[in-house]
Each structure stands twice: as structure tokens, then as C-alpha cells.
Design a protein around this motif. Structure first.
Motif, mmCIF file in Angstrom:
data_model
loop_
_atom_site.group_PDB
_atom_site.id
_atom_site.type_symbol
_atom_site.label_atom_id
_atom_site.label_comp_id
_atom_site.label_asym_id
_atom_site.label_seq_id
_atom_site.Cartn_x
_atom_site.Cartn_y
_atom_site.Cartn_z
ATOM 1 N N UNK A 256 0.782 -1.254 -0.651
ATOM 2 C CA UNK A 256 -0.179 -0.154 -0.259
ATOM 3 C C UNK A 256 1.132 1.528 -0.150
ATOM 4 N N UNK A 257 0.578 2.048 -1.175
ATOM 5 C CA UNK A 257 1.510 3.240 -1.041
ATOM 6 C C UNK A 257 1.133 4.914 -0.285
ATOM 7 N N UNK A 258 2.213 5.094 0.507
ATOM 8 C CA UNK A 258 1.943 5.826 1.717
ATOM 9 C C UNK A 258 1.835 7.698 1.181
ATOM 10 N N UNK A 259 1.765 8.434 1.478
ATOM 11 C CA UNK A 259 1.451 9.983 1.458
ATOM 12 C C UNK A 259 2.763 10.126 1.295
ATOM 13 N N UNK A 260 4.301 9.959 1.958
ATOM 14 C CA UNK A 260 5.645 9.886 1.788
ATOM 15 C C UNK A 260 5.952 9.023 0.701
ATOM 16 N N UNK A 261 5.496 8.970 0.309
ATOM 17 C CA UNK A 261 6.295 7.884 -0.897
ATOM 18 C C UNK A 261 6.765 6.091 -0.495
ATOM 19 N N UNK A 262 6.731 6.510 0.364
ATOM 20 C CA UNK A 262 6.637 4.475 0.767
ATOM 21 C C UNK A 262 6.070 3.285 0.845
ATOM 22 N N UNK A 263 5.916 2.540 0.960
ATOM 23 C CA UNK A 263 5.236 1.221 0.969
ATOM 24 C C UNK A 263 4.742 0.278 1.950
ATOM 25 N N UNK A 264 3.652 0.206 2.772
ATOM 26 C CA UNK A 264 3.538 -0.952 3.610
ATOM 27 C C UNK A 264 3.130 -1.718 3.408
ATOM 28 N N UNK A 265 3.418 -3.169 4.047
ATOM 29 C CA UNK A 265 2.322 -4.115 3.783
ATOM 30 C C UNK A 265 1.022 -4.554 4.309
ATOM 31 N N UNK A 266 0.070 -4.480 3.958
ATOM 32 C CA UNK A 266 -1.220 -5.491 4.752
ATOM 33 C C UNK A 266 -1.530 -6.620 3.982
ATOM 34 N N UNK A 267 -2.687 -6.970 4.949
ATOM 35 C CA UNK A 267 -3.381 -8.306 4.445
ATOM 36 C C UNK A 267 -5.055 -7.785 3.870
ATOM 37 N N UNK A 268 -5.177 -8.417 2.983
ATOM 38 C CA UNK A 268 -6.331 -7.827 2.406
ATOM 39 C C UNK A 268 -7.170 -9.459 2.602
ATOM 40 N N UNK A 269 -8.255 -9.420 2.863
ATOM 41 C CA UNK A 269 -9.130 -10.419 3.509
ATOM 42 C C UNK A 269 -10.416 -10.491 2.099
ATOM 43 N N UNK A 270 -10.361 -11.305 1.371
ATOM 44 C CA UNK A 270 -11.213 -11.556 -0.248
ATOM 45 C C UNK A 270 -12.294 -12.983 0.238
ATOM 46 N N UNK A 271 -13.468 -13.149 -0.624
ATOM 47 C CA UNK A 271 -14.402 -14.006 -0.820
ATOM 48 C C UNK A 271 -12.713 -14.791 -2.216
ATOM 49 N N UNK A 272 -13.179 -15.987 -2.151
ATOM 50 C CA UNK A 272 -12.079 -17.173 -2.451
ATOM 51 C C UNK A 272 -13.839 -17.202 -4.047
ATOM 52 N N UNK A 273 -14.553 -16.720 -3.649
ATOM 53 C CA UNK A 273 -15.389 -16.681 -5.379
ATOM 54 C C UNK A 273 -15.207 -15.441 -6.152
ATOM 55 N N UNK A 274 -14.279 -14.359 -5.637
ATOM 56 C CA UNK A 274 -13.827 -13.381 -6.349
ATOM 57 C C UNK A 274 -11.976 -13.805 -7.404
ATOM 58 N N UNK A 275 -12.053 -15.116 -6.800
ATOM 59 C CA UNK A 275 -10.139 -14.868 -7.603
ATOM 60 C C UNK A 275 -10.192 -15.603 -8.717
ATOM 61 N N UNK A 276 -9.347 -14.852 -9.434
ATOM 62 C CA UNK A 276 -9.058 -15.968 -10.981
ATOM 63 C C UNK A 276 -8.343 -17.116 -10.472
ATOM 64 N N UNK A 277 -8.732 -18.477 -10.455
ATOM 65 C CA UNK A 277 -7.372 -19.696 -10.664
ATOM 66 C C UNK A 277 -6.968 -19.816 -11.661
ATOM 67 N N UNK A 278 -5.155 -19.514 -12.201
ATOM 68 C CA UNK A 278 -4.983 -20.140 -13.389
ATOM 69 C C UNK A 278 -4.642 -21.513 -13.195
#
Length: 391
Positions: free
Chosen positions: A155-177
Motif C-alpha cells: 500500500x503506497x503512503x503519502x511519504x512515498x514509502x510502501x507498507x504491507x497490508x493483508x486483505x481478506x477476500x471471498x475466494x469466489x472473487x479470485x481467478x485461478x490459473x
């Protein structure tokens, strides 16, 4: 026996009963690149997917030591099924570190399967009410049978740095190769997954550092006996898969050796050969060493969780080193047993060769490979900073 003890006994007994079926399904699971639906159904019936769900949502909420015993027994039956169960159960525990609103959604049914892509190869962009998530993640174990999926993203921040986030999503929204074609742990279904411009509400996105340190605001923080620390918990549930694979290899060897002639020799019964005896004894004690270390570190983890405190850095580093050693010696045990096996074990129908290949492959996993664990432990013993965020 306490209520928790009875529940653990019930789940563990059920898993022991289905282990032979999990093993029999190994070849077909491997050929299709994903464990059979029967395996998932058997684990569901055994209540495996409730063991890390909080009791307030209808889960069993078992202590880490009990979860470890259950995962090891699944791994004894089938390495791929054990690794998938480990991924789903450990990710379920991660969900308990999310805000209450997210937990209410995720645990609505009391039994849940959560997979995850934890290398931050995606991006999250903050928008009104949440974030827009995009990216692709490799090695997404268990996604084909999951209800939810956790994605690590930057996730980009205002100071130009990036921080790591964990997003929880329904598996039905995911494309699987369809790209999981490997020589070990083939049944884990660790396919690449992709999402593009997926909106994720704010309560289902948490800061990575806060999750690592247990700082997310939620009602189940503190000394509730289940706040173990992210890395320690994930490793604690992963190592038992190695223990289970090693137990399977020993069990299969002891079954196969008696009465089997040693080809091109006068030995008509391999079990009578002193070298066979010493190597089996060596392998058994390597497995026992890993089991003893496991008991020691889950005891320390549980004590700290019960007290609501973080383990000291030196103890975290020692635990990381011991986990690394357990991985190493279980692999060595299987290598030892493989070296005294006859050529017949290379048949794809042989459960032994599958356990052998599975432990070789899982040993290469970035978090499981022993070198980084030994390095962290050694650095701290030498009075240096661990130089590693995963403790």
C-alpha cells in the motif's frame, strides 16, 4: 477430561480413522494437482475446519498443541492433504487477528477454510470505504477449496514509502490459473491466483506489522490463550506436516521390510540385516527428537499466550532455530529410510515415494528451509540483531 480435551480426542480419533483413506487417495490427488473432494469432506466431517475458529462463532478453538497433533496425523495420511489443512487452519487463526466486524463475516458458519498468498506481489490503493486490490500471487495453497483468501499487498503512503497490508477476500472473487504441475506436494493445488480492481472494505484490510505483532484492535486481544504471534504460530502448524510425513515413511518401511529379501545377496529377510536395524533406529530417533522439540515450543507458546505476553527475543530466536532443526531431522529421517528401500518404492503407486518427494519439496519452502532459522538463532546467540522480521 475437560471439554476441550474431549473435543480434541474426538477430532484426533476421527483423523486417525480417515488417514488410510487420505493415503489411498494420494496418487489420484497428485495426478489432478488438487486433493480429492473426498479428502476435504472427510476433514470437514472430522471437524478439522473448526479447530482454530473462536468459540463465540461455534468453533472448537483448540490450543496450539492440540492443533499440532491433528495436523501431524493428517500429514501422516497424506502430505498434500496435511499441507492444505495446515494452510487453511493457520490462515483461519490469522483471521482471528482481524477486527470484530471482519471476524463476524468470516466465521459466520463456524467452520471455514481460508487460504492465502503471503508474498506481497499485489498492490492496494485506498479509496472511499476501503481499498482496491490488484495483482497475482503464486503458490496459493488450497485456493480451489477455500471460502476466503488472504492477500499480502503493498500500500503506497503519502511519504512515498510502501507498507504491507493483508486483505481478506471471498475466494469466489479470485481467478485461478491452471499452472500447478510439480514433482512434490502436487496435491496441494497451489495455483497462481489473480484479482483485478477488486474492492475490499476497510475492515477486511489490516496492517501487516500490526498483524505480526498482534496489535489490530479487536475484542479478543490480550491474555485469552490464543494470541501466539503470527510467525511462531504458522511455523508451529507447518512443522507437524514434516513430522507426519516422517512418521508415514517409518511406518511404511517397518511394514515392508520383514520377510523381504535383499536382492543379489544371500539375505532372505532384510529385517535381519544389522544395517537395516541401525538405520531404522536412527530414523525413529530423529523423528522422536523433532516431536520432543515440538512439544517444548508449543508449551512455551501456550504459556505466553495464557499470560498475554510476548516471548523474549532470545526465546523467539531459539524457537525459530529449533523449528528449523525439526524440519531438517525429519527430512534426514526420510532420506535414511529411502536409502535402505528397494527399487520397488519408486513406483508411483507407492505411498513411500510420495512421502519422500513431498518432504523434499516442502523442505525448499522459503519459510521452512532451515538455513534462515539457524541464521536467526545463531545471530541472537552471538549478541547480534536477528536481521529478520519473521520471529
Amino acid at each position: 477430561m475437560t471439554e476441550v480435551g474431549l473435543e480434541t480426542t474426538s477430532v484426533l480419533s476421527a483423523v486417525k480413522e480417515i488417514a488410510p483413506t487420505l493415503r489411498l487417495n494420494g496418487l489420484e490427488s497428485e495426478e489432478r494437482g488438487w486433493i480429492l473432494d473426498e479428502n476435504v469432506g472427510l476433514l470437514e466431517k472430522a471437524d478439522v475446519f473448526r479447530i482454530a475458529v473462536p468459540r463465540r462463532f461455534g468453533g472448537l478453538d483448540l490450543p496450539v498443541a492440540d492443533q499440532v497433533d491433528i495436523i501431524a496425523e493428517i500429514g501422516r495420511g497424506c502430505g498434500s492433504t496435511g499441507w492444505v489443512a495446515c494452510a487453511w487452519v493457520s490462515s483461519t487463526w490469522i483471521a482471528t487477528q482481524y477486527p470484530d466486524k471482519a471476524q463476524e463475516e468470516i466465521f459466520a458458519t463456524g467452520s471455514v477454510r481460508i487460504s492465502g498468498g503471503f508474498t506481497p506481489t499485489g498492490t492496494a490503493v485506498e479509496v472511499d470505504g476501503g481499498y482496491v486490490l490488484s495483482g497475482s500471487w503464486r503458490f496459493n495453497t488450497g485456493i480451489r477449496g477455500a471460502d476466503w483468501n488472504i492477500y499480502a499487498a503493498m500500500l503506497p503512503s503519502e511519504d512515498g514509502e510502501h507498507r504491507e497490508v493483508f486483505a481478506m477476500v471471498p475466494a469466489s472473487d479470485v481467478e485461478i490459473a491452471d499452472d500447478w504441475d510439480v514433482t512434490s506436494a502436487a496435491g496441494t493445488g497451489s495455483f497462481t491466483t489473480t484479482v483485478k480492481d477488486l474492492f475490499v472494505p476497510a475492515h477486511r484490510v489490516v496492517d501487516g506489522i500490526e498483524v505480526l505483532e498482534g496489535l489490530v484492535e479487536r475484542s479478543n486481544s490480550g491474555a485469552n490463550g490464543r494470541n501466539y504471534g503470527l510467525t511462531a504460530y504458522v511455523l508451529a502448524l507447518s512443522v507437524p506436516v514434516f513430522v507426519g510425513l516422517a512418521r508415514a515413511a517409518l511406518e511404511l518401511t517397518v511394514e515392508r521390510v520383514p520377510g523381504k529379501a535383499v536382492a543379489y545377496t544371500h539375505w532372505s529377510d532384510q529385517s535381519r540385516h544389522p544395517y537395516t536395524q541401525t538405520q531404522i533406529g536412527l530414523a525413529a530417533n530423529k523423528i522422536a527428537a523433532a516431536e520432543a522439540l515440538t512439544t517444548a515450543w508449543v508449551t512455551r507458546m501456550q504459556r505466553a499466550a495464557d499470560d498475554g505476553v510476548q516471548l523474549p527475543l532470545a526465546e523467539k530466536a531459539a524457537m525459530r532455530g529449533q523449528m528449523a532443526y525439526a524440519v531438517q531431522v525429519t527430512k534426514e529421517a526420510v532420506d535414511t529410510l529411502h536409502a535402505i528401500s528397494s527399487a520397488s518404492v519408486i513406483a508411483r503407486s507407492s505411498a513411500f515415494q510420495r512421502a519422500y518427494r513431498d518432504i523434499q519439496g516442502l523442505y525448499l519452502h522459503g519459510l521452512m528451509n532451515p538455513l534462515s532459522g539457524f541464521e536467526v538463532h545463531g545471530r541472537v546467540l552471538l549478541g547480534l540483531e536477528p536481521d529478520n522480521d519473521y520471529l
